[in-house]
Scaffold this motif. Structure first.
Motif, PDB file in Angstrom:
ATOM      1  N   MET A   1      24.157  40.028  -1.569  1.00  0.00           N
ATOM      2  CA  MET A   1      23.967  41.478  -1.490  1.00  0.00           C
ATOM      3  C   MET A   1      22.656  41.821  -0.793  1.00  0.00           C
ATOM      4  N   GLY A   2      21.641  41.014  -1.047  1.00  0.00           N
ATOM      5  CA  GLY A   2      20.362  41.249  -0.386  1.00  0.00           C
ATOM      6  C   GLY A   2      20.463  41.062   1.120  1.00  0.00           C
ATOM      7  N   LEU A   3      21.222  40.046   1.550  1.00  0.00           N
ATOM      8  CA  LEU A   3      21.376  39.788   2.983  1.00  0.00           C
ATOM      9  C   LEU A   3      22.129  40.912   3.692  1.00  0.00           C
ATOM     10  N   ALA A   4      22.900  41.671   2.924  1.00  0.00           N
ATOM     11  CA  ALA A   4      23.620  42.795   3.539  1.00  0.00           C
ATOM     12  C   ALA A   4      22.655  43.874   4.027  1.00  0.00           C
ATOM     13  N   GLY A   5      21.454  43.930   3.423  1.00  0.00           N
ATOM     14  CA  GLY A   5      20.471  44.942   3.821  1.00  0.00           C
ATOM     15  C   GLY A   5      20.008  44.775   5.260  1.00  0.00           C
ATOM     16  N   PRO A   6      19.430  43.602   5.637  1.00  0.00           N
ATOM     17  CA  PRO A   6      19.037  43.407   7.039  1.00  0.00           C
ATOM     18  C   PRO A   6      20.204  43.554   8.010  1.00  0.00           C
ATOM     19  N   ALA A   7      21.404  43.118   7.572  1.00  0.00           N
ATOM     20  CA  ALA A   7      22.570  43.258   8.447  1.00  0.00           C
ATOM     21  C   ALA A   7      22.868  44.728   8.729  1.00  0.00           C
ATOM     22  N   ALA A   8      22.762  45.561   7.689  1.00  0.00           N
ATOM     23  CA  ALA A   8      23.024  46.990   7.860  1.00  0.00           C
ATOM     24  C   ALA A   8      21.980  47.633   8.764  1.00  0.00           C
ATOM     25  N   PHE A   9      20.725  47.259   8.556  1.00  0.00           N
ATOM     26  CA  PHE A   9      19.667  47.800   9.416  1.00  0.00           C
ATOM     27  C   PHE A   9      19.885  47.374  10.865  1.00  0.00           C
ATOM     28  N   GLY A  10      20.309  46.134  11.070  1.00  0.00           N
ATOM     29  CA  GLY A  10      20.587  45.674  12.424  1.00  0.00           C
ATOM     30  C   GLY A  10      21.701  46.470  13.078  1.00  0.00           C
ATOM     31  N   ALA A  11      22.738  46.784  12.295  1.00  0.00           N
ATOM     32  CA  ALA A  11      23.847  47.563  12.842  1.00  0.00           C
ATOM     33  C   ALA A  11      23.397  48.962  13.242  1.00  0.00           C
ATOM     34  N   VAL A  12      22.539  49.571  12.409  1.00  0.00           N
ATOM     35  CA  VAL A  12      22.021  50.901  12.742  1.00  0.00           C
ATOM     36  C   VAL A  12      21.186  50.837  14.021  1.00  0.00           C
ATOM     37  N   GLY A  13      20.361  49.790  14.149  1.00  0.00           N
ATOM     38  CA  GLY A  13      19.543  49.633  15.349  1.00  0.00           C
ATOM     39  C   GLY A  13      20.379  49.436  16.600  1.00  0.00           C
ATOM     40  N   VAL A  14      21.440  48.640  16.492  1.00  0.00           N
ATOM     41  CA  VAL A  14      22.337  48.425  17.628  1.00  0.00           C
ATOM     42  C   VAL A  14      22.988  49.738  18.047  1.00  0.00           C
ATOM     43  N   LEU A  15      23.504  50.482  17.069  1.00  0.00           N
ATOM     44  CA  LEU A  15      24.156  51.755  17.371  1.00  0.00           C
ATOM     45  C   LEU A  15      23.174  52.724  18.029  1.00  0.00           C
ATOM     46  N   ALA A  16      21.952  52.804  17.477  1.00  0.00           N
ATOM     47  CA  ALA A  16      20.955  53.724  18.037  1.00  0.00           C
ATOM     48  C   ALA A  16      20.591  53.331  19.460  1.00  0.00           C
ATOM     49  N   ALA A  17      20.412  52.034  19.713  1.00  0.00           N
ATOM     50  CA  ALA A  17      20.017  51.583  21.052  1.00  0.00           C
ATOM     51  C   ALA A  17      21.117  51.833  22.078  1.00  0.00           C
ATOM     52  N   LEU A  18      22.368  51.628  21.684  1.00  0.00           N
ATOM     53  CA  LEU A  18      23.472  51.780  22.624  1.00  0.00           C
ATOM     54  C   LEU A  18      23.836  53.231  22.889  1.00  0.00           C
ATOM     55  N   THR A  19      23.347  54.152  22.072  1.00  0.00           N
ATOM     56  CA  THR A  19      23.651  55.577  22.298  1.00  0.00           C
ATOM     57  C   THR A  19      22.526  56.313  23.021  1.00  0.00           C
ATOM     58  N   ARG A  20      21.483  55.595  23.488  1.00  0.00           N
ATOM     59  CA  ARG A  20      20.439  56.241  24.274  1.00  0.00           C
ATOM     60  C   ARG A  20      20.979  56.582  25.662  1.00  0.00           C
ATOM     61  N   PRO A  21      20.447  57.615  26.306  1.00  0.00           N
ATOM     62  CA  PRO A  21      21.005  58.050  27.590  1.00  0.00           C
ATOM     63  C   PRO A  21      21.003  56.980  28.672  1.00  0.00           C
ATOM     64  N   VAL A  22      20.028  56.076  28.663  1.00  0.00           N
ATOM     65  CA  VAL A  22      19.946  55.053  29.713  1.00  0.00           C
ATOM     66  C   VAL A  22      20.293  53.678  29.154  1.00  0.00           C
ATOM     67  N   ALA A  23      21.157  53.625  28.129  1.00  0.00           N
ATOM     68  CA  ALA A  23      21.470  52.374  27.450  1.00  0.00           C
ATOM     69  C   ALA A  23      22.319  51.453  28.321  1.00  0.00           C
ATOM     70  N   GLU A  24      22.095  50.154  28.122  1.00  0.00           N
ATOM     71  CA  GLU A  24      22.915  49.101  28.703  1.00  0.00           C
ATOM     72  C   GLU A  24      23.306  48.150  27.580  1.00  0.00           C
TER      73      GLU A  24
END
Length: 538
Positions: free
Chosen positions: A89-112
């Protein structure tokens, strides 16, 4: 190390490794904190944005990043506590944060697609660090404890002479020392694992920051020499600055010029790589390098800029001397097609602003600016090039780090702020404020200077009146200005009598329109209302 701190160290490893990955890729916007912060800005409602600007000014981004960091720290502490009993359950925390970071990075206007890498790699590193820290804190296997029967046998053998009590003490002591030795190995292993994790977090974070700063263009800017203008600015008249202590300077120094934008980290654009593209509803699309832009017939003008978020009496306005290439000739060179009514400008970080086409073509000094107050644009104010269109609020006229101009229609393309409900057309409203004396000032009775600033860019200020309490309106003396596009200072003398007093002002622009009394908020097209200050005279 406590369980909560293990979560915090794992989070530090995740962020440090992600920063290193972003630095190695040279993608500042893919840094998880910056990507999530930028996404938060995009989702921020208007009222919260205005609150942040009103209370924090140019420090609003620092406050946002601090808040995000604090939120991550609290979540990491919780993750550490959870992982003590439930590692999965603890490992799910960093995984969730990573998913949020990926989503945020890919939705930037100049994302690749590559922008997903730092958050993903950071999440994996954080999960690995957390697992190692948790397992390192668990007791390691030690020699099995002898059974009671074996202990009794050993004691009996050692005490065959009848000294059982005395002999049992060394035996039990030996057992305790064996167990303590095993526990000591656990503590050393935990300390080494924790120290290694902290070292990885610090080293990767510092290395990532250094790599991200390798594209800094400060030295390029310092070496740049701008050409002299083909059309110099008019001299600033003597007396444009009223001689009153603590009065606002007529020309705002670069360091004091207001900054309102969404960039959490300043774009670093090398003028050697910069190009400006003019396209869309254009018969002959144009692409200019920076050297080609400098070969245009540059103009130099004193122009006041102001932000739509400026409150009544606020200081989100500044006056500077700008150097740039006139924009109208560039658009005409591109051949504007019939039906176009908007220029959609884009900055290097993907921000879009929309400018009414008629405001550029009506003869005002709209420009692609390359200089500010006699030097190349500061990086914070758009180096190497930005848009400046007098008479419009910044959100429709002042694109920093500009790289693209699309000739289009309001009905077809919506810019960043207009998608959020701000007005398409945003002419600056007539505005005046009392700069001296300051609010809540304590004054001595007698002759007191009352002074302030007024502006109505591209219309000019024809009159300013001031009032004490509910008395009659009195005309103020206006300082001279070099043109219609700058603010104008005013001054009056007041025979101050003891007591508490309210000072007000109002301005009339070049069209004869007087600033309205009723206060309205900045959204959606700028604040209005009379400014007032309360002072005490003794």
């Amino acid at each position: 190390m406590t369980a909560a701190l293990r979560g915090l160290v794992a989070a530090a490893v995740a962020l440090g490794v992600a920063e290193l990955a972003a630095g190695a890729l040279g993608r500042v916007s893919s840094s998880p904190l910056l990507a999530v912060g930028a996404g938060f800005i995009d989702l921020t409602p208007v009222w919260l944005k205005d609150f942040a600007i009103r209370h924090f000014g140019s420090n609003d981004k620092t406050v946002l990043l601090f808040g995000l960091g604090a939120g991550v720290a609290v979540a990491a502490l919780v993750i550490g506590l959870v992982s003590r009993r439930h590692l999965v359950m603890g490992l799910a925390g960093p995984a969730a944060f990573g998913a949020v970071g990926v989503l945020a990075a890919l939705t930037r206007p100049v994302a690749e697609p590559v922008d997903a890498v730092p958050s993903a790699v950071g999440a994996l590193a954080g999960m690995a660090a957390l697992a190692l820290l948790v397992r390192g804190a668990r007791p390691s296997a030690v020699a099995p404890r002898p059974s009671p029967a074996a202990v009794r046998t050993a004691q009996s053998t050692a005490t065959s002479d009848g000294g059982a009590t005395e002999a049992s003490e060394p035996v039990n002591g030996a057992l305790r020392r064996s167990e303590d030795a095993g526990a000591g190995i656990d503590r050393r292993r935990a300390l080494l694992t924790s120290a290694g994790a902290v070292g990885v977090a610090a080293a990767s974070g510092v290395a990532g920051r250094l790599l991200l700063h390798r594209g800094d263009v400060s030295s390029v800017r310092a070496d740049l020499r701008l050409p002299r203008p083909a059309s110099p600015a008019r001299p600033v008249p003597s007396g444009a600055q009223v001689p009153v202590p603590q009065m606002t300077p007529f020309r705002t120094p670069d360091k004091d010029f207001y900054r309102v934008d969404t960039a959490l980290t300043l774009p670093q654009v090398d003028p050697r790589d910069w190009t400006l593209r003019i396209h869309g509803m254009a018969a002959r699309p144009v692409e200019l390098t920076f050297d080609a832009l400098l070969r245009e017939a540059l103009i130099e003008r004193d122009i006041t800029l102001s932000c739509v978020s400026n409150q009544v009496g606020g200081d989100l306005a500044g006056n500077a001397r700008w150097l740039g290439a006139p924009l109208a000739p560039l658009l005409r060179r591109a051949g504007i097609r019939s039906g176009a009514d908007q220029i959609l400008s884009r900055s290097s970080d993907g921000m879009t602003l929309s400018t009414p086409l008629e405001a550029i073509l009506d003869g005002r000094d709209a420009m692609i600016a390359v200089g500010m107050n006699g030097a190349p644009l500061p990086i914070v104010h758009g180096f190497p090039a930005r848009l400046v269109v007098p008479g419009l609020y910044g959100y429709v006229s002042a694109t920093k780090w500009v790289v693209d101009l699309k000739v289009t229609r309001f009905a077809t393309d919506r810019a960043y702020w207009t998608r959020r409900g701000y007005a398409d057309h945003a002419p600056i409203k007539t505005f005046s404020r009392v700069d001296v004396p300051k609010p809540l000032a304590a004054l001595k009775a007698g002759r007191v200077a009352v002074a302030g600033t007024a502006w109505a860019q591209h219309r000019g200020i024809d009159a300013v009146e001031w009032q004490v309490d509910d008395g009659p309106w009195r005309p103020a003396r206006l300082a001279p200005v070099p043109g219609l596009d700058t603010w104008r200072q005013w001054i009056a003398e007041w025979d101050a009598a003891p007591g508490s007093h309210t000072l007000r002002c109002r301005a009339t622009d070049g069209t004869g329109r007087t600033q309205p009394e009723h206060r309205t908020p900045p959204f959606p097209d700028g604040a209005t209302g009379w400014h007032s200050v309360v002072v005490t005279v003794t």
